[in-house]
Design a protein around this motif. Structure first.
Motif, PDB file in Angstrom:
ATOM      1  N   ILE A 371      75.099  39.063  74.534  1.00  0.00           N
ATOM      2  CA  ILE A 371      74.495  40.393  74.323  1.00  0.00           C
ATOM      3  C   ILE A 371      74.719  40.851  72.883  1.00  0.00           C
ATOM      4  O   ILE A 371      73.794  41.346  72.218  1.00  0.00           O
ATOM      5  CB  ILE A 371      75.091  41.401  75.329  1.00  0.00           C
ATOM      6  N   ASN A 372      75.960  40.665  72.386  1.00  0.00           N
ATOM      7  CA  ASN A 372      76.274  41.083  71.012  1.00  0.00           C
ATOM      8  C   ASN A 372      75.469  40.294  69.994  1.00  0.00           C
ATOM      9  O   ASN A 372      75.022  40.852  68.976  1.00  0.00           O
ATOM     10  CB  ASN A 372      77.765  40.904  70.750  1.00  0.00           C
ATOM     11  N   GLU A 373      75.277  39.006  70.248  1.00  0.00           N
ATOM     12  CA  GLU A 373      74.513  38.177  69.301  1.00  0.00           C
ATOM     13  C   GLU A 373      73.046  38.595  69.241  1.00  0.00           C
ATOM     14  O   GLU A 373      72.438  38.620  68.161  1.00  0.00           O
ATOM     15  CB  GLU A 373      74.643  36.706  69.702  1.00  0.00           C
ATOM     16  N   ILE A 374      72.474  38.930  70.395  1.00  0.00           N
ATOM     17  CA  ILE A 374      71.067  39.362  70.406  1.00  0.00           C
ATOM     18  C   ILE A 374      70.924  40.689  69.663  1.00  0.00           C
ATOM     19  O   ILE A 374      70.009  40.866  68.844  1.00  0.00           O
ATOM     20  CB  ILE A 374      70.566  39.493  71.860  1.00  0.00           C
ATOM     21  N   ARG A 375      71.829  41.643  69.936  1.00  0.00           N
ATOM     22  CA  ARG A 375      71.774  42.936  69.246  1.00  0.00           C
ATOM     23  C   ARG A 375      71.984  42.758  67.740  1.00  0.00           C
ATOM     24  O   ARG A 375      71.310  43.403  66.926  1.00  0.00           O
ATOM     25  CB  ARG A 375      72.833  43.878  69.813  1.00  0.00           C
ATOM     26  N   ALA A 376      72.941  41.870  67.368  1.00  0.00           N
ATOM     27  CA  ALA A 376      73.191  41.626  65.946  1.00  0.00           C
ATOM     28  C   ALA A 376      71.951  41.059  65.271  1.00  0.00           C
ATOM     29  O   ALA A 376      71.632  41.403  64.115  1.00  0.00           O
ATOM     30  CB  ALA A 376      74.375  40.681  65.774  1.00  0.00           C
ATOM     31  N   LYS A 377      71.236  40.197  65.975  1.00  0.00           N
ATOM     32  CA  LYS A 377      70.004  39.618  65.433  1.00  0.00           C
ATOM     33  C   LYS A 377      68.965  40.707  65.185  1.00  0.00           C
ATOM     34  O   LYS A 377      68.297  40.744  64.146  1.00  0.00           O
ATOM     35  CB  LYS A 377      69.484  38.569  66.409  1.00  0.00           C
ATOM     36  N   TRP A 378      68.820  41.641  66.135  1.00  0.00           N
ATOM     37  CA  TRP A 378      67.863  42.738  65.960  1.00  0.00           C
ATOM     38  C   TRP A 378      68.280  43.653  64.817  1.00  0.00           C
ATOM     39  O   TRP A 378      67.441  44.130  64.055  1.00  0.00           O
ATOM     40  CB  TRP A 378      67.770  43.536  67.263  1.00  0.00           C
TER      41      TRP A 378
END
Length: 733
Positions: A371-378
């Motif tokens: 979840i953190n990686e997806i948000r960081a990507k956005w």
């Protein structure tokens, strides 16, 4: 004089023997073994030493002994950062007293960017070295016959081995090393030879003068007088008398060139070296430091400029600062508008999985990471806006902290404290390497075996901790301490040496010098690591708040805002030397939160250092301190690199209550030199000061009144109210 010449001069088979083709071998120094601590300091490269019985003077030289795969990346970087801070503050202190001093008069080139003139520590210039062995070579290579007083000097060990010492006429030669040398604050040491240097205007270089004015190269040293000022050289041919005078060649050359370019006239006292005994401490002051080792890479990585956003979020987490995040609906709309609907579906799937696993009590770290990686990507691709930390003061602190003195930087210290607690407190309690004093094991207190005795113990200890405003106290049995030495100075251990001249003190820049290079040109840094015992103390935040309020501190935050957050928001750089908090005729500073909190922790730390020394038998100078001001915590630890004998555990087992009661004992809270500190609100060597080598803040921001009450610190206005002490009963709940 000490040492017979034939110990070195006639040992031609050992030093520079000629090979079959007539060439002289490069001499290889023999080695010696001492304790790791001794080699890192008392026998470090550049030290002049002698053997038992005074037979022969030598100079220690470095031997390669790389530390391979033994230092973590975090420890490695913390060593370099520490040296960098030392170099920067060293140059700053020199420039205050000697503003026109060239950069190379302040720092060795190993610590210097020669193009910008700024202090820079480049890792490629240094080698982390284990202090297990050190070499030695004969030095100084200047000899005097005890009968006729004639002197001879050799330029190298190989020169001495090939040519040897002559036989005197009319008597048996008694050649001995001259045990007095020339030393200069530039970091140079040279034999006490009669030869000097002069600046050649044609070559623009310094040339050595190796003869008398009459052309004769040999002299006699008249050294029967008890003081060096009365020693004289006389030419063996023309009998001309000359004083002990020799210029430092590098300084002489630089000042002559500067004089030609700018017209700035220099004085001989700037260039002339001082005659000193090789045994004198002024010939060598090792530069060393130590710190608590941490495994977490965050203490280094989050400090980088590119990681400011992550640093800010971590500070918000640690100090409970709200983050104003965009709503899930706003995130969904932004992602779908960017035609990334599939990523939103994946994101929601991970959230659903996390909730299901959390309900079952399963590990959810993998889902949370996704979840953190997806948000960081956005965030990185500017699809959604990052949340805003609800503190402009902390945001400002993260932005401007690059210019703060590293030692007092509360942002860095907050991250270090988080790692310290995670690794050495929580982790130590789990592995039994740390013990909360309120819940002792049998090795810390025999009361742990019997319920009734344990209850009495906990009541007695708890009462004293409450009286002293301590929320938690932990004994650490294996705190990893890294000690390192990286260079030295001569003549003075401090950045400025005041030389007396015509009844006045003239400041001279003392050069910070790296150890002599290894065979590949890199400078060694001697590193020792050892687990030592320590005591960790965290103060009660509610009591600290009441103490600040009782002393009318101006920027006390409202209820609901933690003192850690307030410390970060209100902190202004203390500076490398705490100049704003020195006793300077009542500067009239206001009572601000950051300096008051630091003063409280620092004073409490010193009080416990004295109490620990008295109760355990440890030397005060052998106890270090590390303060975490925004977290209202500190630790005091044994600094020694000798085997740890469990002094702190034994002290607690046998004298716990005596140790604790000393902190609030009215007799211990009074100044030993009378009412001086009690009335003036400071501290002195007779009360809670320690040596500046041990103190983290040069005995500044320190006041016994912070604990017992009394006169305010001298950096305040003279009409300020007396301090209410942290131990005052009126602050009890």
């Amino acid at each position: 004089m000490s040492g017979k010449a034939n110990q070195f001069g006639d040992a031609r088979s050992d030093w520079g023997r000629s090979s079959g083709d007539g060439e002289t071998k490069e001499p290889k120094p023999p080695t010696m073994q001492r304790s790791r601590s001794q080699i890192a300091t008392a026998y470090a490269p550049g030290v002049l030493l002698t053997w038992e019985g005074g037979r022969g003077i030598c100079k220690s030289v470095p031997i390669r002994n790389d530390l391979k795969n033994t230092l973590s990346n975090t420890t490695y970087q913390m060593i370099l950062d520490g040296i960098g801070e030392t170099a920067e503050s060293w140059m700053a202190r020199v420039r205050v007293a000697c503003p026109d001093a060239p950069a190379e008069f302040c720092l060795d080139t190993a610590f210097l960017d020669i193009h910008s003139g700024n202090a820079v520590v480049d890792s490629s210039r240094f080698a982390m070295t284990g202090p297990d062995v050190v070499g030695y070579v004969p030095y100084p290579l200047l000899y005097q016959c005890a009968e006729c007083k004639s002197v001879r000097e050799f330029r190298s060990v190989a020169d001495q081995a090939v040519n040897g010492l002559p036989k005197c006429e009319g008597h048996v030669s008694r050649w001995m090393q001259v045990d007095v040398v020339y030393a200069h604050w530039y970091g140079t040491v040279e034999p006490l030879s009669p030869y000097n240097y002069r600046f050649d205007n044609e070559t623009q270089q310094v040339a050595a003068l190796r003869t008398c004015g009459c052309g004769w190269p040999h002299f006699r040293l008249k050294n029967d007088a008890p003081v060096f000022a009365e020693w004289k050289y006389s030419c063996e041919s023309c009998k001309e008398i000359r004083d002990l005078e020799k210029a430092e060649p590098n300084v002489l050359e630089k000042l002559f060139i500067q004089q030609q370019r700018t017209g700035a006239v220099f004085q001989k006292i700037q260039t002339n070296m001082l005659p000193v005994s090789y045994r004198a401490s002024s010939t060598f002051y090792p530069q060393r430091a130590n710190f608590i080792e941490l495994k977490s890479s965050a203490v280094v990585d989050l400090m980088r400029e590119a990681r400011q956003e992550e640093l800010l979020r971590e500070l918000a987490r640690l100090h409970r600062i709200p983050i104003e995040e965009p709503s899930e609906e706003a995130i969904r709309a932004a992602v779908e508008a960017a035609d990334r609907s599939s990523e939103w579906v994946e994101y929601c799937d991970y959230i659903d999985m996390l909730q299901v696993r959390a309900a079952r009590g399963d590990d959810t770290r993998r889902q949370q990471q996704a979840i953190n990686e997806i948000r960081a990507k956005w965030f990185d691709e500017d699809i959604i806006e990052k949340g805003t930390v609800a503190s402009s003061g902390v945001t400002r602190a993260v932005a401007v902290r690059a210019n703060w003195t590293r030692r007092y930087d509360p942002v860095r210290l907050t991250i270090e404290h988080a790692a310290f607690v995670d690794e050495h407190i929580r982790g130590g309690l789990e592995t039994k390497k740390a013990v909360d004093v309120m819940h002792p094991d049998v090795t810390l207190s025999s009361a742990a075996l019997i319920r009734e005795e344990l209850e009495r113990y906990q009541k007695a200890v708890g009462e004293v901790l409450s009286l002293t405003g301590v929320e938690q106290m932990v004994v650490l049995r294996g705190l990893p301490i890294c000690d390192y030495s990286f260079g030295f100075t001569r003549v003075s251990a401090t950045p400025v040496y005041n030389r007396e001249f015509q009844n006045r003190n003239v400041p001279m820049p003392v050069r910070l010098v790296a150890f002599d290079p290894l065979d590949d040109g890199k400078r060694p840094i001697y590193v020792t690591q050892q687990n030592n015992e320590a005591i960790y103390v965290k103060l009660d935040e509610a009591r600290v708040r009441r103490w600040l309020a009782a002393n009318s501190v101006d920027d006390l935050p409202p209820e609901g805002v933690g003192l850690g957050r307030a410390y970060l928001e209100s902190y202004e750089d203390f500076g490398p030397f705490l100049d704003d908090f020195k006793d300077k005729d009542r500067q009239g500073r206001e009572r601000r939160l950051a300096p008051f909190v630091y003063m409280l922790l620092h004073s409490f730390s010193h009080q416990l250092i004295h109490s620990l020394a008295d109760a355990s038998g440890l030397d005060r100078d052998g106890i270090g301190e590390y303060l975490f001001p925004a977290d209202l915590a500190f630790t005091i630890y044994r600094k020694g690199m000798t085997p740890d004998l469990g002094n702190i555990s034994a002290m607690w087992r046998n004298h716990a209550m005596d140790f604790l009661r000393r902190a609030v004992d009215q007799r211990m809270l009074r100044c030993g030199s009378g009412s001086l500190c009690d009335s003036r609100g400071g501290a002195c060597p007779a009360c809670i000061m320690t040596s500046e080598v041990s103190c983290s803040s040069s005995n500044l921001l320190l006041s016994r009144s912070a604990l017992k009450g009394g006169g305010g610190p001298e950096w305040e206005a003279g009409d300020m109210a007396d301090l209410v002490g942290y131990f005052a009963r009126r602050l009890d709940k």
